[in-house]
Enzyme design. Structure first.
Site, PDB file in Angstrom:
ATOM      1  N   ASN A  22      41.757  42.629  40.188  1.00  0.00           N
ATOM      2  CA  ASN A  22      42.722  41.755  40.848  1.00  0.00           C
ATOM      3  C   ASN A  22      43.936  41.539  39.975  1.00  0.00           C
ATOM      4  OD1 ASN A  22      43.157  38.650  40.025  1.00  0.00           O
ATOM      5  ND2 ASN A  22      41.116  39.281  39.335  1.00  0.00           N
ATOM      6  N   ARG A  23      45.070  41.435  40.667  1.00  0.00           N
ATOM      7  CA  ARG A  23      46.299  41.036  39.996  1.00  0.00           C
ATOM      8  C   ARG A  23      47.003  39.997  40.866  1.00  0.00           C
ATOM      9  NH1 ARG A  23      47.397  46.730  41.093  1.00  0.00           N
ATOM     10  NH2 ARG A  23      48.737  46.981  42.918  1.00  0.00           N
TER      11      ARG A  23
ATOM     12  N   GLY B 223      47.939  37.130  40.095  1.00  0.00           N
ATOM     13  CA  GLY B 223      49.061  36.503  39.392  1.00  0.00           C
ATOM     14  C   GLY B 223      49.166  35.011  39.659  1.00  0.00           C
TER      15      GLY B 223
ATOM     16  N   ASN C 173      40.009  24.434  36.910  1.00  0.00           N
ATOM     17  CA  ASN C 173      40.600  25.416  36.004  1.00  0.00           C
ATOM     18  C   ASN C 173      42.120  25.326  36.124  1.00  0.00           C
ATOM     19  OD1 ASN C 173      41.723  28.074  35.234  1.00  0.00           O
ATOM     20  ND2 ASN C 173      39.594  28.711  35.002  1.00  0.00           N
TER      21      ASN C 173
ATOM     22  N   VAL D 113      43.138  31.077  27.421  1.00  0.00           N
ATOM     23  CA  VAL D 113      44.033  31.654  26.429  1.00  0.00           C
ATOM     24  C   VAL D 113      44.399  33.084  26.747  1.00  0.00           C
ATOM     25  CG1 VAL D 113      43.833  30.284  24.366  1.00  0.00           C
ATOM     26  CG2 VAL D 113      42.023  31.877  24.941  1.00  0.00           C
TER      27      VAL D 113
ATOM     28  N   SER E  90      45.384  36.042  30.126  1.00  0.00           N
ATOM     29  CA  SER E  90      45.269  36.729  31.390  1.00  0.00           C
ATOM     30  C   SER E  90      45.943  38.068  31.203  1.00  0.00           C
ATOM     31  CB  SER E  90      45.971  35.953  32.473  1.00  0.00           C
ATOM     32  OG  SER E  90      46.676  36.840  33.303  1.00  0.00           O
TER      33      SER E  90
ATOM     34  N   ASN F  79      47.698  39.654  33.258  1.00  0.00           N
ATOM     35  CA  ASN F  79      48.824  39.920  34.156  1.00  0.00           C
ATOM     36  C   ASN F  79      50.120  39.204  33.832  1.00  0.00           C
ATOM     37  OD1 ASN F  79      46.972  41.383  35.708  1.00  0.00           O
ATOM     38  ND2 ASN F  79      46.307  39.485  36.642  1.00  0.00           N
TER      39      ASN F  79
ATOM     40  N   LYS G 240      38.593  29.047  28.297  1.00  0.00           N
ATOM     41  CA  LYS G 240      38.136  30.330  28.854  1.00  0.00           C
ATOM     42  C   LYS G 240      38.790  31.490  28.120  1.00  0.00           C
ATOM     43  CE  LYS G 240      37.340  32.700  33.212  1.00  0.00           C
ATOM     44  NZ  LYS G 240      37.214  32.523  34.675  1.00  0.00           N
TER      45      LYS G 240
ATOM     46  N   ASN H 245      36.714  36.004  31.047  1.00  0.00           N
ATOM     47  CA  ASN H 245      37.575  36.380  32.157  1.00  0.00           C
ATOM     48  C   ASN H 245      37.496  37.902  32.367  1.00  0.00           C
ATOM     49  OD1 ASN H 245      39.418  36.078  34.193  1.00  0.00           O
ATOM     50  ND2 ASN H 245      41.164  35.585  32.876  1.00  0.00           N
ATOM     51  N   THR H 246      38.303  38.400  33.269  1.00  0.00           N
ATOM     52  CA  THR H 246      38.347  39.834  33.573  1.00  0.00           C
ATOM     53  C   THR H 246      38.869  40.642  32.377  1.00  0.00           C
ATOM     54  OG1 THR H 246      40.527  39.402  34.502  1.00  0.00           O
ATOM     55  CG2 THR H 246      38.688  39.472  36.026  1.00  0.00           C
TER      56      THR H 246
ATOM     57  N   GLY I  75      29.860  40.140  35.426  1.00  0.00           N
ATOM     58  CA  GLY I  75      28.918  41.162  35.881  1.00  0.00           C
ATOM     59  C   GLY I  75      27.487  40.711  36.059  1.00  0.00           C
TER      60      GLY I  75
ATOM     61  N   TYR J 116      31.296  35.742  40.225  1.00  0.00           N
ATOM     62  CA  TYR J 116      32.294  35.895  41.272  1.00  0.00           C
ATOM     63  C   TYR J 116      32.043  37.201  42.019  1.00  0.00           C
ATOM     64  CZ  TYR J 116      36.922  35.915  43.536  1.00  0.00           C
ATOM     65  OH  TYR J 116      37.936  35.918  44.438  1.00  0.00           O
ATOM     66  N   THR J 117      32.128  38.337  41.297  1.00  0.00           N
ATOM     67  CA  THR J 117      32.105  39.642  41.956  1.00  0.00           C
ATOM     68  C   THR J 117      30.820  39.891  42.750  1.00  0.00           C
ATOM     69  OG1 THR J 117      33.595  40.515  40.276  1.00  0.00           O
ATOM     70  CG2 THR J 117      32.371  42.129  41.547  1.00  0.00           C
TER      71      THR J 117
HETATM   72  C1  FMN Z   1      39.757  38.106  42.737  1.00  0.00           C
HETATM   73  C2  FMN Z   1      39.537  37.341  41.460  1.00  0.00           C
HETATM   74  C3  FMN Z   1      40.352  36.274  41.138  1.00  0.00           C
HETATM   75  C4  FMN Z   1      40.169  35.559  39.963  1.00  0.00           C
HETATM   76  N1  FMN Z   1      40.968  34.495  39.688  1.00  0.00           N
HETATM   77  C5  FMN Z   1      40.750  33.752  38.565  1.00  0.00           C
HETATM   78  C6  FMN Z   1      41.533  32.596  38.296  1.00  0.00           C
HETATM   79  O1  FMN Z   1      42.418  32.210  39.060  1.00  0.00           O
HETATM   80  N2  FMN Z   1      41.282  31.918  37.149  1.00  0.00           N
HETATM   81  C7  FMN Z   1      40.301  32.286  36.286  1.00  0.00           C
HETATM   82  O2  FMN Z   1      40.098  31.626  35.291  1.00  0.00           O
HETATM   83  N3  FMN Z   1      39.522  33.364  36.530  1.00  0.00           N
HETATM   84  C8  FMN Z   1      39.724  34.107  37.649  1.00  0.00           C
HETATM   85  N4  FMN Z   1      38.918  35.195  37.898  1.00  0.00           N
HETATM   86  C9  FMN Z   1      37.892  35.600  36.917  1.00  0.00           C
HETATM   87  C10 FMN Z   1      36.488  35.095  37.270  1.00  0.00           C
HETATM   88  O3  FMN Z   1      36.455  33.683  37.207  1.00  0.00           O
HETATM   89  C11 FMN Z   1      35.447  35.659  36.292  1.00  0.00           C
HETATM   90  O4  FMN Z   1      35.739  35.197  34.998  1.00  0.00           O
HETATM   91  C12 FMN Z   1      35.418  37.182  36.277  1.00  0.00           C
HETATM   92  O5  FMN Z   1      35.608  37.707  37.572  1.00  0.00           O
HETATM   93  C13 FMN Z   1      34.127  37.748  35.701  1.00  0.00           C
HETATM   94  O6  FMN Z   1      33.010  37.409  36.492  1.00  0.00           O
HETATM   95  P1  FMN Z   1      32.332  38.412  37.574  1.00  0.00           P
HETATM   96  O7  FMN Z   1      32.121  39.730  36.898  1.00  0.00           O
HETATM   97  O8  FMN Z   1      31.073  37.751  38.012  1.00  0.00           O
HETATM   98  O9  FMN Z   1      33.315  38.527  38.694  1.00  0.00           O
HETATM   99  C14 FMN Z   1      39.115  35.925  39.070  1.00  0.00           C
HETATM  100  C15 FMN Z   1      38.284  36.998  39.411  1.00  0.00           C
HETATM  101  C16 FMN Z   1      38.474  37.713  40.575  1.00  0.00           C
HETATM  102  C17 FMN Z   1      37.562  38.864  40.907  1.00  0.00           C
HETATM  103  C1  NAG Z   2      41.835  35.479  34.128  1.00  0.00           C
HETATM  104  O1  NAG Z   2      42.426  36.643  34.623  1.00  0.00           O
HETATM  105  C2  NAG Z   2      42.848  36.549  35.979  1.00  0.00           C
HETATM  106  C3  NAG Z   2      43.403  37.860  36.392  1.00  0.00           C
HETATM  107  O2  NAG Z   2      42.411  38.830  36.296  1.00  0.00           O
HETATM  108  C4  NAG Z   2      43.837  35.433  36.141  1.00  0.00           C
HETATM  109  O3  NAG Z   2      44.142  35.268  37.505  1.00  0.00           O
HETATM  110  C5  NAG Z   2      43.247  34.147  35.596  1.00  0.00           C
HETATM  111  O4  NAG Z   2      44.140  33.093  35.658  1.00  0.00           O
HETATM  112  C6  NAG Z   2      42.789  34.312  34.167  1.00  0.00           C
HETATM  113  N1  NAG Z   2      42.161  33.075  33.800  1.00  0.00           N
HETATM  114  C7  NAG Z   2      42.013  32.678  32.580  1.00  0.00           C
HETATM  115  C8  NAG Z   2      41.331  31.375  32.448  1.00  0.00           C
HETATM  116  O5  NAG Z   2      42.396  33.328  31.620  1.00  0.00           O
HETATM  117  C1  NAG Z   3      46.066  30.837  35.323  1.00  0.00           C
HETATM  118  C2  NAG Z   3      46.979  30.585  34.182  1.00  0.00           C
HETATM  119  O1  NAG Z   3      47.874  29.795  34.255  1.00  0.00           O
HETATM  120  N1  NAG Z   3      46.749  31.247  33.105  1.00  0.00           N
HETATM  121  C3  NAG Z   3      47.454  30.946  31.892  1.00  0.00           C
HETATM  122  C4  NAG Z   3      46.583  31.206  30.721  1.00  0.00           C
HETATM  123  O2  NAG Z   3      47.236  30.815  29.531  1.00  0.00           O
HETATM  124  C5  NAG Z   3      48.473  31.409  29.323  1.00  0.00           C
HETATM  125  C6  NAG Z   3      49.037  30.882  28.046  1.00  0.00           C
HETATM  126  O3  NAG Z   3      49.310  29.516  28.162  1.00  0.00           O
HETATM  127  C7  NAG Z   3      49.403  31.167  30.467  1.00  0.00           C
HETATM  128  O4  NAG Z   3      50.636  31.805  30.248  1.00  0.00           O
HETATM  129  C8  NAG Z   3      48.749  31.662  31.737  1.00  0.00           C
HETATM  130  O5  NAG Z   3      49.593  31.477  32.828  1.00  0.00           O
END
Ligand code: FMN
Ligand code: NAG
Ligand code: NAG
Ligand code: NAG
Ligand code: NAG
Ligand code: NAG
Length: 403
Positions: free
Chosen positions: A143-144, A146, A175, A207, A209, A211, A249, A280-281, A331, A352-353
């Protein structure tokens, strides 16, 4: 009884007609078990785009259309979570219910706790579509999004309404995200902390992401130290009943130096947080079979993330000497996957997945399998198994240090 109610709800939903999906012609086959999902609902959902499938699932949750789990959580799965008691340790990870509108149904499906978000201060649309891709072949999602978010105000109203209905009895995590254009992460997070602390049971900041440009710089030690110290100060200034645990996270793509820095910060006095969520991913693309899929940019989750996240959990558990509770995520599809994460050092789990690809029955499946494994190995509780294999057994594959 749950099933006939479900059919009735689905029928009325088909009339409402979400996104023109003629998905529910197979309704009459529904018999309340895994087969309905594996043979009918999930394959139908696979046919629409990743994002439409997500919207559909949220729609079903929002209107309480997923039937309640009939499994009574086994005694062995009980665990205390900060000041709360969970009937099972498996939560829904952030990103599924980004806007806080599906919390009640997620609890009824059988999740032990619910984390919503990420939620940003101002509404923001996120990246252009398409931005979610599934590969059933790999049991994975990229996912992206954003950080598409309706923003603090709307999400807060959603949660307030939910609290007022008093149906949700569980543990709620919020979150926090930051706006893409925001210059000041601390300001965005502290707004979120102040607003959601009264209503949430725990708060998550991140800390990393893959994207958002420039994000990785926050992983530098000083900035992290400052951010956390300030957030903890703000928390101290809140009324005692609003001081909630703050969890951090982490992304799985960390160098050995990153990990050491994070450990120093999160265990040091003024920036000592209450827990870690790992992970996270990943931006990695190892071992993917589906090449079209592998070429998409974004964060990869699901099966290909499993080992990487387990390894980071083990590493963090060892380095923090088990003193900081860890929510293990990445996973988890089976009871064995859950048990591995626990032995690596997680006290709690999220997914999630697996839920997105297999639907609600996967939650019951994981819980009963985990109960079976604990019994078979002679553990009376999860607590007894936490971190037992944190030392090296899962191997370590740190990416090279950048410098
Ligand atoms: C479509 C999608 C959107 C996600 N959005 C967020 C998000 O907004 N904030 C976040 O902290 N993690 C986000 N995650 C990450 C999940 O919370 C989780 O950390 C990650 O998918 C690994 O778990 P899984 O393998 O069971 O999916 C997202 C994951 C997916 C697949
Ligand atoms: C984790 O990564 C996803 C994109 O894959 C992003 O949407 C999410 O905000 C990130 N969350 C954290 C807590 O880093
Ligand atoms: C979902 C989200 O806002 N993620 C943030 C994670 O932390 C970095 C650093 O502060 C932000 O830039 C991201 O936007
Ligand atoms: C491979 O990935 C593409 C893009 O995500 C997806 O449409 C397709 O269904 C996937 N194929 C399999 C067999 O998983
Ligand atoms: C959040 O995003 C909006 C719109 O992108 C921007 O105007 C605002 O400054 C950002 N930060 C905060 C703290 O609201
Ligand atoms: C611990 O935190 C303080 C600030 O609270 C900082 O001055 C000090 O350098 C930190 N110690 C380490 C080892 O990073």
């Amino acid at each position: 009884m749950a099933s006939s109610k479900f059919v009735k709800k689905l029928t009325s939903m088909a009339i409402v007609g979400v996104g023109g999906v003629a998905a529910f012609t197979g309704i009459s086959f529904y018999n309340g078990n895994e087969k309905f999902y594996e043979n009918i609902l999930m394959p139908t959902i696979q046919k629409v785009s990743g994002e439409t499938a997500h919207e559909l699932a949220i729609f079903l949750c929002k209107h309480n259309l997923f039937p309640s789990s009939t499994l009574k959580d086994p005694e062995s799965l009980k665990i205390s979570f900060f000041n709360h008691q969970l009937s099972n340790p498996i939560g829904i990870a952030a990103g599924f219910d980004k806007q806080g509108e599906a919390v009640e149904n997620l609890e009824r499906i059988g999740f032990g706790f619910v984390e919503i978000g990420s939620v940003t201060p101002q509404p923001q649309p996120g990246n252009p579509k398409p931005r979610v891709f599934r590969s059933p072949l790999d049991e994975a999602i990229i996912n992206r999004y954003g950080f598409n978010s309706l923003g603090h105000a709307v999400v807060f109203e959603n949660l307030k309404g939910m609290k007022e209905r008093q149906r949700f009895k569980g543990v709620l995590g919020v979150n926090l995200g930051k706006n893409k254009t925001s210059e000041n992460a601390l300001e965005d997070y502290s707004k979120g902390l102040r607003l959601f602390s009264p209503i949430a049971d725990y708060i998550v900041v991140n800390v990393s992401s893959p994207n958002t440009p420039g994000l990785r710089s926050l992983q530098s030690k000083k900035e992290l130290q400052e951010l956390l110290t300030n957030l903890l100060k703000i928390r101290e200034s809140l009324p005692a009943e609003h001081r909630k645990p703050i969890l951090l996270k982490l992304a799985p793509d960390l160098t050995k130096d990153d990990v050491n820095d994070i450990v120093t910060v999160v265990t040091n006095g003024s920036s000592k947080i209450d827990g870690l969520i790992i992970s996270n991913t990943t931006i990695g693309r190892d071992d993917l079979k589906n090449e079209t899929f592998a070429r998409e940019t974004g964060g990869l989750s699901g099966l290909p993330l499993k080992l990487k996240s387990t390894q980071l959990i083990a590493e963090m558990y060892s380095l923090t000497k088990g003193k900081i509770p860890i929510i293990g995520v990445g996973g988890i599809f089976s009871g064995q996957d859950a048990f591995d994460k626990i032995e690596a050092g997680s006290s709690f789990l999220q997914l999630y997945t697996a839920f997105a690809l297999h639907g609600p029955p996967v939650v019951e499946k994981i819980k009963s399998e985990l109960d079976g494994i604990l019994k078979e190995k002679g553990f009376k509780s999860i607590e007894a198994a936490i971190g037992l294999r944190a030392d090296g057994i899962f191997g370590s594959i740190f990416i090279q240090n950048k410098m």
